[in-house]
Design a protein around this motif. Sequence first.
Motif, PDB file in Angstrom:
ATOM      1  N   VAL D  24       0.817  -1.224   0.000  1.00  0.00           N
ATOM      2  CA  VAL D  24       0.000   0.000   0.000  1.00  0.00           C
ATOM      3  C   VAL D  24       0.845   1.265   0.000  1.00  0.00           C
ATOM      4  O   VAL D  24       0.549   2.216  -0.720  1.00  0.00           O
ATOM      5  CB  VAL D  24      -1.027   0.045   1.166  1.00  0.00           C
ATOM      6  N   PHE D  25       1.918   1.274   0.776  1.00  0.00           N
ATOM      7  CA  PHE D  25       2.749   2.479   0.831  1.00  0.00           C
ATOM      8  C   PHE D  25       3.388   2.783  -0.519  1.00  0.00           C
ATOM      9  O   PHE D  25       3.416   3.930  -0.970  1.00  0.00           O
ATOM     10  CB  PHE D  25       3.838   2.327   1.892  1.00  0.00           C
ATOM     11  N   LEU D  26       3.893   1.746  -1.167  1.00  0.00           N
ATOM     12  CA  LEU D  26       4.560   1.976  -2.449  1.00  0.00           C
ATOM     13  C   LEU D  26       3.551   2.293  -3.542  1.00  0.00           C
ATOM     14  O   LEU D  26       3.794   3.151  -4.388  1.00  0.00           O
ATOM     15  CB  LEU D  26       5.416   0.773  -2.826  1.00  0.00           C
ATOM     16  N   LEU D  27       2.419   1.623  -3.514  1.00  0.00           N
ATOM     17  CA  LEU D  27       1.406   1.926  -4.530  1.00  0.00           C
ATOM     18  C   LEU D  27       0.842   3.330  -4.320  1.00  0.00           C
ATOM     19  O   LEU D  27       0.435   3.992  -5.270  1.00  0.00           O
ATOM     20  CB  LEU D  27       0.303   0.864  -4.520  1.00  0.00           C
ATOM     21  N   GLU D  28       0.859   3.802  -3.093  1.00  0.00           N
ATOM     22  CA  GLU D  28       0.445   5.194  -2.842  1.00  0.00           C
ATOM     23  C   GLU D  28       1.439   6.129  -3.526  1.00  0.00           C
ATOM     24  O   GLU D  28       1.050   7.062  -4.223  1.00  0.00           O
ATOM     25  CB  GLU D  28       0.391   5.443  -1.326  1.00  0.00           C
ATOM     26  N   VAL D 213       6.088 -11.193  14.128  1.00  0.00           N
ATOM     27  CA  VAL D 213       5.714  -9.791  14.276  1.00  0.00           C
ATOM     28  C   VAL D 213       5.758  -9.125  12.917  1.00  0.00           C
ATOM     29  O   VAL D 213       6.608  -9.447  12.086  1.00  0.00           O
ATOM     30  CB  VAL D 213       6.731  -9.097  15.219  1.00  0.00           C
ATOM     31  N   ASN D 214       4.821  -8.181  12.684  1.00  0.00           N
ATOM     32  CA  ASN D 214       4.941  -7.368  11.467  1.00  0.00           C
ATOM     33  C   ASN D 214       4.540  -5.919  11.722  1.00  0.00           C
ATOM     34  O   ASN D 214       3.884  -5.604  12.712  1.00  0.00           O
ATOM     35  CB  ASN D 214       4.098  -7.942  10.315  1.00  0.00           C
ATOM     36  N   CYS D 215       4.994  -5.036  10.886  1.00  0.00           N
ATOM     37  CA  CYS D 215       4.585  -3.619  10.843  1.00  0.00           C
ATOM     38  C   CYS D 215       4.890  -2.852  12.136  1.00  0.00           C
ATOM     39  O   CYS D 215       5.594  -3.330  13.007  1.00  0.00           O
ATOM     40  CB  CYS D 215       3.094  -3.532  10.516  1.00  0.00           C
ATOM     41  N   MET D 216       4.400  -1.618  12.199  1.00  0.00           N
ATOM     42  CA  MET D 216       4.333  -0.748  13.387  1.00  0.00           C
ATOM     43  C   MET D 216       5.661  -0.194  13.923  1.00  0.00           C
ATOM     44  O   MET D 216       5.725   0.940  14.352  1.00  0.00           O
ATOM     45  CB  MET D 216       3.655  -1.485  14.547  1.00  0.00           C
ATOM     46  N   GLN D 246       8.419  -9.215   9.748  1.00  0.00           N
ATOM     47  CA  GLN D 246       8.282  -8.303   8.608  1.00  0.00           C
ATOM     48  C   GLN D 246       8.073  -6.882   9.156  1.00  0.00           C
ATOM     49  O   GLN D 246       6.958  -6.410   9.258  1.00  0.00           O
ATOM     50  CB  GLN D 246       7.115  -8.737   7.700  1.00  0.00           C
ATOM     51  N   PRO D 247       9.163  -6.219   9.510  1.00  0.00           N
ATOM     52  CA  PRO D 247       9.072  -4.919  10.197  1.00  0.00           C
ATOM     53  C   PRO D 247       8.830  -3.767   9.225  1.00  0.00           C
ATOM     54  O   PRO D 247       8.849  -3.950   7.999  1.00  0.00           O
ATOM     55  CB  PRO D 247      10.452  -4.768  10.820  1.00  0.00           C
ATOM     56  N   LEU D 248       8.665  -2.578   9.788  1.00  0.00           N
ATOM     57  CA  LEU D 248       8.633  -1.354   8.987  1.00  0.00           C
ATOM     58  C   LEU D 248       9.989  -1.120   8.319  1.00  0.00           C
ATOM     59  O   LEU D 248      11.020  -1.537   8.841  1.00  0.00           O
ATOM     60  CB  LEU D 248       8.380  -0.131   9.876  1.00  0.00           C
ATOM     61  N   GLY D 249       9.951  -0.409   7.227  1.00  0.00           N
ATOM     62  CA  GLY D 249      11.181   0.071   6.604  1.00  0.00           C
ATOM     63  C   GLY D 249      11.481   1.504   7.024  1.00  0.00           C
ATOM     64  O   GLY D 249      12.106   2.248   6.291  1.00  0.00           O
ATOM     65  N   PHE D 250      11.014   1.882   8.204  1.00  0.00           N
ATOM     66  CA  PHE D 250      11.269   3.222   8.743  1.00  0.00           C
ATOM     67  C   PHE D 250      11.869   3.118  10.138  1.00  0.00           C
ATOM     68  O   PHE D 250      11.464   2.240  10.904  1.00  0.00           O
ATOM     69  CB  PHE D 250       9.961   4.029   8.838  1.00  0.00           C
ATOM     70  N   GLY D 300      11.069 -10.761   5.987  1.00  0.00           N
ATOM     71  CA  GLY D 300      10.616  -9.863   4.927  1.00  0.00           C
ATOM     72  C   GLY D 300      10.403  -8.479   5.480  1.00  0.00           C
ATOM     73  O   GLY D 300      11.009  -8.111   6.485  1.00  0.00           O
ATOM     74  N   GLY D 301       9.522  -7.700   4.830  1.00  0.00           N
ATOM     75  CA  GLY D 301       9.296  -6.340   5.298  1.00  0.00           C
ATOM     76  C   GLY D 301       7.840  -5.952   5.199  1.00  0.00           C
ATOM     77  O   GLY D 301       7.038  -6.627   4.557  1.00  0.00           O
ATOM     78  N   CYS D 302       7.511  -4.848   5.840  1.00  0.00           N
ATOM     79  CA  CYS D 302       6.159  -4.320   5.765  1.00  0.00           C
ATOM     80  C   CYS D 302       6.265  -2.886   5.220  1.00  0.00           C
ATOM     81  O   CYS D 302       7.171  -2.597   4.440  1.00  0.00           O
ATOM     82  CB  CYS D 302       5.512  -4.398   7.147  1.00  0.00           C
ATOM     83  N   CYS D 303       5.368  -2.004   5.596  1.00  0.00           N
ATOM     84  CA  CYS D 303       5.345  -0.634   5.054  1.00  0.00           C
ATOM     85  C   CYS D 303       6.740  -0.008   5.050  1.00  0.00           C
ATOM     86  O   CYS D 303       7.430  -0.005   6.064  1.00  0.00           O
ATOM     87  CB  CYS D 303       4.423   0.249   5.881  1.00  0.00           C
ATOM     88  N   GLY D 304       7.114   0.537   3.918  1.00  0.00           N
ATOM     89  CA  GLY D 304       8.406   1.209   3.805  1.00  0.00           C
ATOM     90  C   GLY D 304       9.503   0.332   3.232  1.00  0.00           C
ATOM     91  O   GLY D 304      10.535   0.842   2.793  1.00  0.00           O
ATOM     92  N   PHE D 305       9.317  -0.968   3.256  1.00  0.00           N
ATOM     93  CA  PHE D 305      10.293  -1.866   2.635  1.00  0.00           C
ATOM     94  C   PHE D 305      10.087  -1.836   1.125  1.00  0.00           C
ATOM     95  O   PHE D 305       9.040  -2.223   0.620  1.00  0.00           O
ATOM     96  CB  PHE D 305      10.129  -3.305   3.137  1.00  0.00           C
ATOM     97  N   GLU D 306      11.102  -1.410   0.393  1.00  0.00           N
ATOM     98  CA  GLU D 306      11.030  -1.333  -1.057  1.00  0.00           C
ATOM     99  C   GLU D 306      11.804  -2.508  -1.668  1.00  0.00           C
ATOM    100  O   GLU D 306      12.532  -3.213  -0.964  1.00  0.00           O
ATOM    101  CB  GLU D 306      11.599   0.008  -1.526  1.00  0.00           C
ATOM    102  N   PRO D 307      11.654  -2.696  -2.976  1.00  0.00           N
ATOM    103  CA  PRO D 307      12.352  -3.836  -3.585  1.00  0.00           C
ATOM    104  C   PRO D 307      13.858  -3.873  -3.294  1.00  0.00           C
ATOM    105  O   PRO D 307      14.418  -4.942  -3.056  1.00  0.00           O
ATOM    106  CB  PRO D 307      12.065  -3.634  -5.082  1.00  0.00           C
TER     107      PRO D 307
END
Lengths: 375, 375, 375, 375
Positions: D24-28, D213-216, D246-250, D300-307
Amino acid sequence: MTSKKGLLERLAAGEVIIGDGSFVFLLERRGYVSAAAWTPESCVLHPEAVRQLHREYLRAGADVMQTATFYSSDWQLQHVATTRNDEKMKSLTTADINSAAVDIARGVAEEGDALVAGSVSPVSSIAFKKGKEHVVGEFTKQMATFREKKVDFLLGEFFINIEEAEWAIQAMAEIGVPVACTMRIPSRGDAAGHSPQECAVRMAKAGASVVGVNCMYDPDICLETIALMKEGLKEAGLDQTYLMVQPLGFHTQDPGLIEDRRGYNALPEMPYALEPRAITRIDAHRFARAAYDLGVRYIGGCCGFEPHHIRSLAIELSKERGRLPPAAFNMTPWDCLKVSNTSSYKEKTSQEYWFNLNPASGRQVKPFATLCKKD
Amino acid sequence: MTSKKGLLERLAAGEVIIGDGSFVFLLERRGYVSAAAWTPESCVLHPEAVRQLHREYLRAGADVMQTATFYSSDWQLQHVATTRNDEKMKSLTTADINSAAVDIARGVAEEGDALVAGSVSPVSSIAFKKGKEHVVGEFTKQMATFREKKVDFLLGEFFINIEEAEWAIQAMAEIGVPVACTMRIPSRGDAAGHSPQECAVRMAKAGASVVGVNCMYDPDICLETIALMKEGLKEAGLDQTYLMVQPLGFHTQDPGLIEDRRGYNALPEMPYALEPRAITRIDAHRFARAAYDLGVRYIGGCCGFEPHHIRSLAIELSKERGRLPPAAFNMTPWDCLKVSNTSSYKEKTSQEYWFNLNPASGRQVKPFATLCKKD
Amino acid sequence: MTSKKGLLERLAAGEVIIGDGSFVFLLERRGYVSAAAWTPESCVLHPEAVRQLHREYLRAGADVMQTATFYSSDWQLQHVATTRNDEKMKSLTTADINSAAVDIARGVAEEGDALVAGSVSPVSSIAFKKGKEHVVGEFTKQMATFREKKVDFLLGEFFINIEEAEWAIQAMAEIGVPVACTMRIPSRGDAAGHSPQECAVRMAKAGASVVGVNCMYDPDICLETIALMKEGLKEAGLDQTYLMVQPLGFHTQDPGLIEDRRGYNALPEMPYALEPRAITRIDAHRFARAAYDLGVRYIGGCCGFEPHHIRSLAIELSKERGRLPPAAFNMTPWDCLKVSNTSSYKEKTSQEYWFNLNPASGRQVKPFATLCKKD
Amino acid sequence: MTSKKGLLERLAAGEVIIGDGSFVFLLERRGYVSAAAWTPESCVLHPEAVRQLHREYLRAGADVMQTATFYSSDWQLQHVATTRNDEKMKSLTTADINSAAVDIARGVAEEGDALVAGSVSPVSSIAFKKGKEHVVGEFTKQMATFREKKVDFLLGEFFINIEEAEWAIQAMAEIGVPVACTMRIPSRGDAAGHSPQECAVRMAKAGASVVGVNCMYDPDICLETIALMKEGLKEAGLDQTYLMVQPLGFHTQDPGLIEDRRGYNALPEMPYALEPRAITRIDAHRFARAAYDLGVRYIGGCCGFEPHHIRSLAIELSKERGRLPPAAFNMTPWDCLKVSNTSSYKEKTSQEYWFNLNPASGRQVKPFATLCKKD
């Protein structure tokens, strides 16, 4: 001169000398120097403030009290006094100031085991263009008080041209006390492109027993230059020359800053917004260790180095020096935090915690101005 | 008590009172306090250091000298002295320290037109749980010296429970001098959730003529709380109560920090790596203006506020106050830079330049440790 | 050539042209270009990835599709292919790639109302030294495909020597379509010290209808150079020449970086750690407004500008352009947040909130490595 | 279902599974999702954009294609469509979207050796309050398409209440494919204070073969929670349960953020100014290593993780996995830079350089707005 062990005796015995830190910058913050003027009239007008700062460095572990004579120039003093319309200041001469400065430094040095270093600065760029004879004359004038008041050694600082450093060293050598000299150059060399290797060798050959770098760049960049100086001295068979470093207490790892060559004077934050660039005492610990490992044996600071930074140098090297400084209260900084039983301090009582921390700036969000609108 | 105009007379005449800044934090850096201990034994052991700091605030424009009596507790003094194995410190009582602290503050206040404020701190959390009678007794003990030595007014600080603040105010009111009181609370209210509006009203009703916020958060967050306090006082018809604010000199705009409620104690950088969080003097200018516009008339600083920050408060409000502080040398900071003819300062001689600047941290790149490997 | 309104017709009608953003940098992140190589073989090998990126810029509001032909050099292609040991890539020629690149750009342009710009890059520094005739020959080769495939206009980019820019413009002018040209120079001027004023005038006189700056520095620094170009054109009576700017999408406000002249290539973070330097879309809004106010009418981005940044340019100037871009979903970014009823978004639904925000890096504390030790 | 080796077979064989990154973050950013809405209608309206993103993750080394079904809720779709006044979107049902999402994921998975994971999200907080039966019913609806289209395994994500996670797992287990489940909790535990240890054990007992755990929060904070989960599983004798993260990429190392519990939703920069918080690919390397050393086998990653971040996970663990990802072009990132002969890259061709770098934000100085004034 005192009966204390001198600078060269200490170095020859393998001691690590801790220098002092910032004067003009701290006295500006404390209200005794004005920014951009940077003149030392407070030695006469407010000696208690200068004395207190010396004393803090002594308590922090400094082995040297440098006279607060930087920018003690009759022309600059009159220029600043006129701007301020300050009659008291107008009546002062550099001789008055230098004399007071040595007395203050000597007084505090006697409260401990410190040495007094007469601090010698470059001449103005206009004066420099008048050539060797004129410049040496200027230096000789600067040194009159130091000769008369018998400082323990002389320390030339802040040179950007190797010629001027050589001339200063020659003038200093006349006094008959040990001579140290530092230049404000990055790894690219001096203003004319003479390499740090060459600069070090030429300073040593001119008569300096201790050579190195001060001001302008942060500890990391200064140590890079020192590493090159060390290399030059080694190749020239001058390994007996001691190394010293007194860097900025501000981070200056900005890409391009070395190319700019103005050092911290090129920073947009200079001089009123340097706070977020300040090194932490943890940075000072790292710096002391790196400098020591590189073979530097006279380690202090320049603009931005505060007493607690100097204290950290002395604490980091306390094993090598055989003592903690008075202001350490007989504890490492990490043990110190154990006195509190707040949970906040619990995970912070090890050196590892602090060496792994990347400090944040906490800067964010809401400008003060937006608040007013609420009302 | 002096014959000077008192706190309430000044405020009633529309004057803006400039408070002083950080004591324990700065004395720690200067080598007279140890971190986490935060005790004020230097009032007796090194009075010259405490006096010098007071003097710097006076020169910076401060109208108040707060006694350096924070954390003057017999239990804490003995605990710290034991840790340090310091016999001299063990022999000290809070009475000795408080008495010396008032004398130092009074001495410097007399060098100018400043008032002496007896500084009253919360009791320990253990003591607090023993209830009102016990707590009031503790406060009465704290105040013995202030009563005897006739301070100009009393200032309670650092309360996190409104009940304790009320009890302190009641005890302070007994002395017969004006009472000011500040709590260390964010916009969420005190430890039990009492809103800033309620806290302000209750402090005023308990007898405080000046109420507000100190420590724990940065200027911005503290002013948010003050705005709520102002609202509460207005609704309660207590507009005549004066507002004061003495925030941290560190940026604490970290998301979640207010929810955490430990304020700066929750920061990983506390206490050894706070440097990059330090506010600049430009931030202090902005803060002074925002506080003034909000109607605050007693504006100073707490931990992290250094003399140059206090000076900026006094300079920013110099028109309203009708004078520049001594340490301004009769110039605005922007004009001050005109004394130099270096091109670097040219674009910096306007307030606009500084207010538009986002200072960088200069932190980057190469750890000191990598240098050693070269060798 | 399409029947669409051409570049000069649009500009003459007072339209603001939105350019596209980063190609090589984004394709590197997406997995189709390798860092330091920066070659465009993906036009042939993975056309869907290039097409998708064009499409995103179209949806973001871009009026121009620049052909992805940067660094399309036979020598570089072979060099990179050999390093990778990639037989498929070895078989490719610049003609193959350029042809595919134009087809892709044209295809997406037809999905909207966009123009296709043939992108012309400088020759190698070795080639440049061979003099005008040789260089013009190289440019003529680059343009073969653009002539044949009938691009809507030609855009020379990334020149650091004004002579080379002139030669490129002369070669481009031969094709018979409008010519735009940008240099990668700071306010100090080109590699030989020719001022931005002079560069702008010479480019205009050589035949460029649109001149300006691209890459190397952030929006702010690029606009400074543009301001000087504008001045030069005005003095030369060439006001009819249009201005364009396509800066980096990275902050490069490092003191000394302009003096260094290598621009972002001098950054220690280049190319793998530039993330914290990325501009936000809010920065893009500010940039669009500042560029417009300066009189620039072709506004886009270079390395680091992502589709959401281009979208912000188009949104900021939506009133002037009379339309929002497709990817705005008919809403301002601030209104967009109202769709959520989470309290977190409540205070964020105004432009003021975002323009006042200083974003933090969130970098702090605990290195990942420390975690492993627990195990 | 494909004939490929399944998730549990791979894990049992000791393989490290690389997950995919942000959707969602990247498609945004790419223009296909609107912020705060976060709905996946692009699966139907712009399948090429979703497909391309999947493909980039595949090229980056991801072994799993998660269906882009996050926030696929009929209520939210209608709510967003109404706000946008988008008739096309109004006509869509979650069934349409989920079906398209699985087809896209399957199509790309077949281009390599990847598995398709049906992504299951929490129900709304209102629905949650209706109790177990209702919630399980909601999950069963979500899974209709996954059952019919035969996904390779199911992945529940983003749970904040352990009860809801258990109910989701029970519903997922009905389908007959392996079940993985991650919660969005910090080390403090779930919304009701259930510890990570307890949560892990309960998820495992409910039927999840892989928990985590994922995200946040950022990678560091997520790994802290995982470490506790591991501890809990060990004590309960459930060592055979696999761990995933799959953590945040921030970066979210803000003091107090964990106490706040809203995670990245509490950040002032969310969602339009997160750029300076983005992790670099170097951070991704560190994270991959730390996760692996902790025993995590699905990373893996969640929001903020790019290719490019996912690619770095795969490169860091390439020895353990026996292969580099396609987008690595057969080179390490450090070797990759050797292709250039620019001096700027010379010192950067080692992993050590990058792991020692503290990236700067480059933010400073001159607001864009000041430029306009010149004109």
